[in-house]
Design a protein around this motif. Structure first.
Motif, PDB file in Angstrom:
ATOM      1  N   ASP A 149       7.240   3.579 -18.908  1.00  0.00           N
ATOM      2  CA  ASP A 149       6.161   3.817 -17.996  1.00  0.00           C
ATOM      3  C   ASP A 149       6.684   4.697 -16.720  1.00  0.00           C
ATOM      4  OD1 ASP A 149       4.334   3.100 -15.853  1.00  0.00           O
ATOM      5  OD2 ASP A 149       4.636   0.864 -16.331  1.00  0.00           O
ATOM      6  N   ALA A 150       6.004   5.760 -16.709  1.00  0.00           N
ATOM      7  CA  ALA A 150       6.591   6.723 -15.841  1.00  0.00           C
ATOM      8  C   ALA A 150       5.558   7.068 -14.566  1.00  0.00           C
ATOM      9  CB  ALA A 150       6.864   8.106 -16.442  1.00  0.00           C
ATOM     10  N   GLY A 151       4.628   5.965 -14.467  1.00  0.00           N
ATOM     11  CA  GLY A 151       3.649   6.457 -13.431  1.00  0.00           C
ATOM     12  C   GLY A 151       2.523   5.247 -13.455  1.00  0.00           C
ATOM     13  N   GLY A 152       1.638   5.454 -12.500  1.00  0.00           N
ATOM     14  CA  GLY A 152       0.340   4.700 -12.092  1.00  0.00           C
ATOM     15  C   GLY A 152      -0.413   4.465 -13.049  1.00  0.00           C
ATOM     16  N   GLU A 153      -0.704   5.646 -13.862  1.00  0.00           N
ATOM     17  CA  GLU A 153      -2.119   5.976 -14.640  1.00  0.00           C
ATOM     18  C   GLU A 153      -1.969   4.386 -15.617  1.00  0.00           C
ATOM     19  OE1 GLU A 153       1.175   8.787 -16.459  1.00  0.00           O
ATOM     20  OE2 GLU A 153       0.239   7.828 -14.449  1.00  0.00           O
ATOM     21  N   ILE A 154      -0.834   4.314 -16.315  1.00  0.00           N
ATOM     22  CA  ILE A 154      -0.835   2.944 -17.215  1.00  0.00           C
ATOM     23  C   ILE A 154      -1.274   1.866 -16.482  1.00  0.00           C
ATOM     24  CG2 ILE A 154       1.575   3.046 -17.144  1.00  0.00           C
ATOM     25  CD1 ILE A 154       1.607   1.707 -20.169  1.00  0.00           C
ATOM     26  N   LEU A 155      -0.935   1.582 -15.318  1.00  0.00           N
ATOM     27  CA  LEU A 155      -1.053   0.279 -14.475  1.00  0.00           C
ATOM     28  C   LEU A 155      -2.718   0.187 -14.219  1.00  0.00           C
ATOM     29  CD1 LEU A 155       1.425   0.696 -11.408  1.00  0.00           C
ATOM     30  CD2 LEU A 155       1.646  -0.659 -13.463  1.00  0.00           C
ATOM     31  N   GLY A 156      -3.329   1.592 -13.991  1.00  0.00           N
ATOM     32  CA  GLY A 156      -4.871   1.699 -13.910  1.00  0.00           C
ATOM     33  C   GLY A 156      -5.430   0.967 -14.796  1.00  0.00           C
ATOM     34  N   LYS A 157      -4.909   1.575 -16.013  1.00  0.00           N
ATOM     35  CA  LYS A 157      -5.643   1.263 -17.474  1.00  0.00           C
ATOM     36  C   LYS A 157      -5.540  -0.351 -17.739  1.00  0.00           C
ATOM     37  CE  LYS A 157      -6.702   2.580 -21.576  1.00  0.00           C
ATOM     38  NZ  LYS A 157      -8.204   2.727 -21.956  1.00  0.00           N
ATOM     39  N   ARG A 158      -4.631  -0.921 -17.139  1.00  0.00           N
ATOM     40  CA  ARG A 158      -4.478  -2.560 -17.609  1.00  0.00           C
ATOM     41  C   ARG A 158      -5.508  -3.199 -16.565  1.00  0.00           C
ATOM     42  NH1 ARG A 158       1.162  -2.674 -16.687  1.00  0.00           N
ATOM     43  NH2 ARG A 158       1.332  -1.273 -18.154  1.00  0.00           N
ATOM     44  N   PHE A 159      -5.658  -2.630 -15.520  1.00  0.00           N
ATOM     45  CA  PHE A 159      -6.552  -3.248 -14.425  1.00  0.00           C
ATOM     46  C   PHE A 159      -8.275  -2.920 -15.123  1.00  0.00           C
ATOM     47  CE2 PHE A 159      -3.353  -2.368 -10.821  1.00  0.00           C
ATOM     48  CZ  PHE A 159      -2.740  -3.367 -11.264  1.00  0.00           C
ATOM     49  N   GLU A 160      -8.255  -1.794 -15.558  1.00  0.00           N
ATOM     50  CA  GLU A 160      -9.550  -1.346 -16.130  1.00  0.00           C
ATOM     51  C   GLU A 160      -9.939  -2.131 -17.362  1.00  0.00           C
ATOM     52  OE1 GLU A 160      -9.273   2.687 -16.591  1.00  0.00           O
ATOM     53  OE2 GLU A 160      -9.299   3.355 -14.629  1.00  0.00           O
ATOM     54  N   LEU A 161      -9.045  -2.548 -18.263  1.00  0.00           N
ATOM     55  CA  LEU A 161      -9.266  -3.411 -19.346  1.00  0.00           C
ATOM     56  C   LEU A 161      -9.709  -4.709 -18.960  1.00  0.00           C
ATOM     57  CD1 LEU A 161      -6.074  -2.231 -21.519  1.00  0.00           C
ATOM     58  CD2 LEU A 161      -8.316  -1.992 -22.124  1.00  0.00           C
ATOM     59  N   LEU A 162      -8.979  -5.445 -17.659  1.00  0.00           N
ATOM     60  CA  LEU A 162      -9.442  -6.722 -17.301  1.00  0.00           C
ATOM     61  C   LEU A 162     -10.850  -6.706 -16.908  1.00  0.00           C
ATOM     62  CD1 LEU A 162      -6.352  -8.371 -15.268  1.00  0.00           C
ATOM     63  CD2 LEU A 162      -7.599  -9.282 -17.204  1.00  0.00           C
ATOM     64  N   LYS A 163     -11.204  -5.484 -16.160  1.00  0.00           N
ATOM     65  CA  LYS A 163     -12.724  -5.086 -15.305  1.00  0.00           C
ATOM     66  C   LYS A 163     -13.727  -5.266 -16.535  1.00  0.00           C
ATOM     67  CE  LYS A 163     -13.339  -2.979 -11.620  1.00  0.00           C
ATOM     68  NZ  LYS A 163     -13.513  -1.953 -10.529  1.00  0.00           N
ATOM     69  N   GLU A 164     -13.112  -4.665 -17.928  1.00  0.00           N
ATOM     70  CA  GLU A 164     -14.199  -4.628 -18.948  1.00  0.00           C
ATOM     71  C   GLU A 164     -14.599  -6.128 -19.391  1.00  0.00           C
ATOM     72  OE1 GLU A 164     -14.119  -1.664 -22.393  1.00  0.00           O
ATOM     73  OE2 GLU A 164     -12.324  -0.866 -21.226  1.00  0.00           O
ATOM     74  N   THR A 193      -2.802   1.585  -6.867  1.00  0.00           N
ATOM     75  CA  THR A 193      -3.479   1.909  -7.886  1.00  0.00           C
ATOM     76  C   THR A 193      -4.674   0.857  -7.914  1.00  0.00           C
ATOM     77  OG1 THR A 193      -1.891   2.509  -9.244  1.00  0.00           O
ATOM     78  CG2 THR A 193      -3.659   2.050 -10.521  1.00  0.00           C
ATOM     79  N   ALA A 194      -4.446  -0.487  -7.617  1.00  0.00           N
ATOM     80  CA  ALA A 194      -5.402  -1.524  -7.442  1.00  0.00           C
ATOM     81  C   ALA A 194      -6.674  -1.240  -6.326  1.00  0.00           C
ATOM     82  CB  ALA A 194      -4.930  -2.941  -7.301  1.00  0.00           C
ATOM     83  N   ARG A 195      -6.000  -0.617  -5.201  1.00  0.00           N
ATOM     84  CA  ARG A 195      -6.951  -0.324  -4.098  1.00  0.00           C
ATOM     85  C   ARG A 195      -7.883   0.958  -4.470  1.00  0.00           C
ATOM     86  NH1 ARG A 195      -3.417   1.285  -0.262  1.00  0.00           N
ATOM     87  NH2 ARG A 195      -2.738  -0.805   0.142  1.00  0.00           N
ATOM     88  N   THR A 196      -7.289   1.819  -5.302  1.00  0.00           N
ATOM     89  CA  THR A 196      -8.118   3.095  -5.618  1.00  0.00           C
ATOM     90  C   THR A 196      -9.447   2.547  -6.597  1.00  0.00           C
ATOM     91  OG1 THR A 196      -6.821   3.527  -7.688  1.00  0.00           O
ATOM     92  CG2 THR A 196      -6.478   4.503  -5.742  1.00  0.00           C
ATOM     93  N   LEU A 197      -8.994   1.160  -7.281  1.00  0.00           N
ATOM     94  CA  LEU A 197     -10.060   0.772  -8.398  1.00  0.00           C
ATOM     95  C   LEU A 197     -11.161  -0.156  -7.652  1.00  0.00           C
ATOM     96  CD1 LEU A 197      -7.828   0.336 -11.204  1.00  0.00           C
ATOM     97  CD2 LEU A 197      -9.748   1.881 -11.274  1.00  0.00           C
ATOM     98  N   GLY A 198     -10.919  -0.476  -6.223  1.00  0.00           N
ATOM     99  CA  GLY A 198     -11.558  -1.406  -5.498  1.00  0.00           C
ATOM    100  C   GLY A 198     -11.092  -2.866  -5.549  1.00  0.00           C
ATOM    101  N   LEU A 199      -9.822  -3.095  -5.878  1.00  0.00           N
ATOM    102  CA  LEU A 199      -9.270  -4.435  -6.234  1.00  0.00           C
ATOM    103  C   LEU A 199      -8.512  -4.753  -5.085  1.00  0.00           C
ATOM    104  CD1 LEU A 199      -8.221  -4.252  -9.883  1.00  0.00           C
ATOM    105  CD2 LEU A 199     -10.235  -5.234  -9.083  1.00  0.00           C
TER     106      LEU A 199
END
Length: 333
Positions: A149-164, A193-199
């Motif tokens: 895990d070299a960066g934030g994009e994978i973190l965002g992906k996990r949050f997006e999956l929960l939002k689905e 990352t969470a903040r950018t997704l409005g969390l």
């Protein structure tokens, strides 16, 4: 000359050629060189077995024969982080050609033990941010390998999956263990990352099993609608208890490692670790052939795994969108 005679001479001639042939081949190669590999793992040998098998499979695919032209010295800390420095020093003392270090604490311990021996990290988190390497393209020291895990994009992906699964998700708990150094930089990245997704994030620290009750009490009090667990070997050990308490508190949960989805988390999304261990072998191969770790770019995951636990979703009264199920690598029913 009879045909019988010719055949015999031909066989003798052939025999003679074959007899001298292995010597010629041996002379071309670094004659029968046996490479020695050190492998430092954090977990127990038992838990590391699938990874060990993937790693050895990777070596075999590159033409190495374990026990013949490559020998492997395994050292496992059995989940006891404070044993890592002594185990790393032990491998350095043995004079192995290269050391594989699983996850950040093992890499750090090995770097402390040697600044010269090539170190191959296998599944590190944020290797640049945690100063294990100067950059992914040019590591610059005696360390290279694979980042899980070299960066934030994978973190965002996990949050997006929960939002689905939870479309109105706005308050997210983050369970983490501050005793593991890498987790601090990761925590900052997750919050951002969470903040950018409005969390809005609700961080809860868990250093051991005794702080779990408090963590869930805090998340409930702060109206968390779901939580994610920062991957780390300590929390990995408590996955059963965490999943059970999540069910009791009716909180959907997400994590990196698929064992957590298997233990009852709603979903997991992360790098395919077995693939990383298999690919790690190619770093040894390059170093054996004369490559310098400083010049070998750090590689990132190619394969990611999404696991959805439908049993957990049903128990929580959640509907998993068919589009999400269709993308899952594994569905637990």
């Amino acid at each position: 000359m009879s045909s019988h005679m010719q055949r015999r001479e031909f066989i003798t001639l052939l025999g003679g050629t074959v007899a001298t042939w292995p010597l010629a081949v041996r002379a071309q190669q670094p004659a029968g060189r046996v490479y020695r590999v050190g492998f430092l793992g954090i977990a127990s040998r038992q838990r590391a077995l699938p990874f060990v098998e993937a790693f050895e499979d990777g070596l075999r695919r590159l033409g190495y024969r374990v026990g013949e032209n490559v020998t492997i010295e395994y050292r496992f800390a059995n989940g006891e982080m404070d044993r890592l420095p002594a185990l790393a020093a032990d491998l350095v003392r043995l004079g192995v050609d290269v050391i594989f270090a699983a996850f950040n604490p093992a890499t750090v311990a090995t770097m402390t033990a040697t600044r010269t021996l090539p170190i191959i990290m296998v599944a590190t988190i944020d290797p640049v941010g945690t100063r294990l390497v100067a950059s992914l393209a040019r590591p610059g020291g005696n360390v290279t390998g694979l980042a899980a895990d070299a960066g934030g994009e994978i973190l965002g992906k996990r949050f997006e999956l929960l939002k689905e699964v939870i479309p109105n998700l706005s308050r997210l708990g983050i369970m983490w263990n501050p005793d593991v150094a890498v987790n601090r930089s990761r925590q900052a990245a997750m919050t951002e990352t969470a903040r950018t997704l409005g969390l809005t994030t609700i961080p809860v620290e868990v250093r051991g099993v005794d702080t779990l009750e408090q963590a869930f009490a805090t998340m409930t009090k702060e109206d968390a609608q779901a939580f994610v667990v920062q991957g780390d070997s300590v929390l990995h050990e408590y996955r059963g208890q965490i999943a059970e308490m999540a069910a009791r508190n009716r909180l959907p949960s997400a994590a990196v490692a698929k064992d957590l989805a298997a233990a009852g988390f709603l979903l997991s999304y992360g790098a395919d670790l077995l693939d990383l261990y298999r690919r790690a072998a190619s770093f040894a191969d390059k170093i054996f052939k004369g490559a310098n770790p400083a010049d070998l770019p750090v590689e990132q995951p190619i394969k990611f795994e999404l696991v959805v636990n439908l049993k957990t979703a049903k128990a929580l009264g959640l509907t998993v969108p068919p589009t999400l199920l269709a993308r899952a690598d594994e569905v637990i029913e």
